[in-house]
Design an enzyme around this catalytic site. Structure first.
Site, mmCIF file in Angstrom:
data_model
loop_
_atom_site.group_PDB
_atom_site.id
_atom_site.type_symbol
_atom_site.label_atom_id
_atom_site.label_comp_id
_atom_site.label_asym_id
_atom_site.label_seq_id
_atom_site.Cartn_x
_atom_site.Cartn_y
_atom_site.Cartn_z
ATOM 1 N N PRO A 195 -27.416 -24.313 7.363
ATOM 2 C CA PRO A 195 -26.579 -24.846 8.362
ATOM 3 C C PRO A 195 -25.367 -24.389 6.731
ATOM 4 C CG PRO A 195 -27.866 -26.598 8.330
ATOM 5 C CD PRO A 195 -28.485 -25.489 7.706
ATOM 6 N N CYS A 196 -24.138 -23.735 7.676
ATOM 7 C CA CYS A 196 -23.567 -23.326 6.960
ATOM 8 C C CYS A 196 -21.648 -23.878 6.451
ATOM 9 C CB CYS A 196 -22.886 -21.547 7.241
ATOM 10 S SG CYS A 196 -22.792 -21.490 8.804
ATOM 11 N N GLN A 197 -21.649 -25.084 7.318
ATOM 12 C CA GLN A 197 -20.527 -25.446 7.847
ATOM 13 C C GLN A 197 -19.376 -25.839 5.932
ATOM 14 O OE1 GLN A 197 -23.121 -26.753 9.056
ATOM 15 N NE2 GLN A 197 -22.474 -26.882 11.128
ATOM 16 N N PHE A 250 -19.089 -24.276 3.591
ATOM 17 C CA PHE A 250 -18.941 -22.568 3.286
ATOM 18 C C PHE A 250 -17.610 -21.989 4.132
ATOM 19 C CE2 PHE A 250 -23.813 -22.373 1.254
ATOM 20 C CZ PHE A 250 -23.485 -23.541 0.197
#
Length: 346
Positions: A74-76, A78
């Site tokens: 999950p990239c939230q 960044f």
């Protein structure tokens, strides 16, 4: 190669690698709704796993004997759409992914994330773990519109191969990219009967109206209607919103290059989020094909016999997406009036 997809979501990267000739054996995630969609579209199992529990995840993945691990933590934390604080917690999953890969040690791995990850300490930490485990690394930010996707979406990919040198895949990425961005009209052709559409901007300093004769902007996890009194931006290609509409859920999934018959289940909010979070199928396919082409030219980097297993052990899957909840199976397809018919055997 035989693949396990960690943080598989609804299966964009799994499908892309499958279409490029690889064999996906299992997907793993912790979001029930995404796992239900995954289970509806693939023959291989989907496991509900807390991938922040590295030791437990390693035991499960090891039992499948993958030759490659793929995944997009999950990239939230960044993302430019988030708070950009890599220490909020979800950024740790990038390091957890690196730990899982380094302990299982498949011949290959692929990690996907937002482009901004290149500015984070978490990527430095993950790369150090991969290098220490013996992986040569290739990293590149890919523009999806140059990789068979009608969308100007930039995503980071880190590809590792045991006992290889850094940068080994760069020339394959560069040589296979298109010289010209793909537009919505290029990809969807007769599927569409409109020329302009609305995509809600993050601020009104940006335009919100786009043409099908350009790549779509990044498909996000929300899909808002045109607000009353939307101020026409100087960059908008038309001067009035009369007759204009946002893209439908189906159209957004097609721009993410999911097949027209791909099943999305759940309510509209969850479906829009799954579509926005997904790796575009053709972008995964592009990366998978680059790896396949590399192996054709460099067969010495094929998995050794030690990685091959003739019998995959049976693992109990505690996740049952088709179980009845409150007396009924409450999954719906795009049309909220249409009830999804479970494929569960009676």
């Amino acid at each position: 190669m035989k693949i396990v997809d960690l943080f598989c979501g609804c299966g964009g990267m799994s499908l892309g690698f499958q279409l490029s000739g690889h064999e996906v054996m299992a997907g793993m995630d912790c979001w029930d709704n995404a796992l239900g969609v995954y289970e509806a579209n693939f023959d291989h199992p989907a496991y509900k796993v807390d991938l922040s529990d590295v030791d437990s995840a390693v035991k499960l993945v090891e039992a499948l004997h993958p030759e490659m691990i793929i995944g997009g933590p999950p990239c939230q934390d960044f993302s430019s759409a988030g708070k950009r604080d890599e220490n909020n917690g979800r950024g740790d999953l990038t390091v957890d992914y690196a730990e899982i890969v380094s302990k299982v040690r498949p011949k290959w791995f692929v990690m996907e994330n937002v482009a901004r990850i290149v500015k984070t300490q978490k990527l430095v930490d993950a790369r150090e773990i991969f290098h220490h485990a013996g992986y040569g690394l290739t990293q590149m930010v890919l523009d999806a519109s140059l990789c068979g996707v009608p969308q100007a979406r930039k995503r980071f990919f880190l590809v590792g191969c045991l006992d290889n040198e850094d940068g080994f895949l760069e020339s394959y990425f560069i040589s296979k990219m298109s010289k010209k961005p793909m537009t919505i009209a290029d990809y969807m052709g007769d599927e569409i009967d409109f020329e302009y559409y609305y995509r809600h901007p993050r601020s009104y300093a940006r335009r919100g109206i786009f043409s099908v004769h350009e790549p779509s902007p990044t498909i996000r996890g929300v899909n808002r209607p045109i607000p009353e009194g939307y101020p026409i931006h100087p960059g908008d290609p038309i001067k009035s919103t009369v007759g204009l509409r946002p893209l439908t859920t189906k159209e957004r999934s097609r721009i993410q290059t999911f097949p027209a018959d791909f099943k999305f289940l759940g309510n509209k909010t969850d479906t829009e989020q799954m579509i926005g979070n997904a790796v575009p199928v053709n972008l995964g396919r592009f990366v998978g094909q680059c790896i396949s082409d590399y192996l054709t030219d460099h067969p010495e980097y094929l998995p050794s016999i030690d990685h091959l297993e003739t019998d995959t052990p049976k693992i109990e899957n505690l996740y049952h997406p088709w179980e009845e909840r409150n007396g009924q199976i409450a999954y719906l397809l795009f049309d909220p009036e249409t009830t999804y018919q479970s494929k569960k055997k009676k």
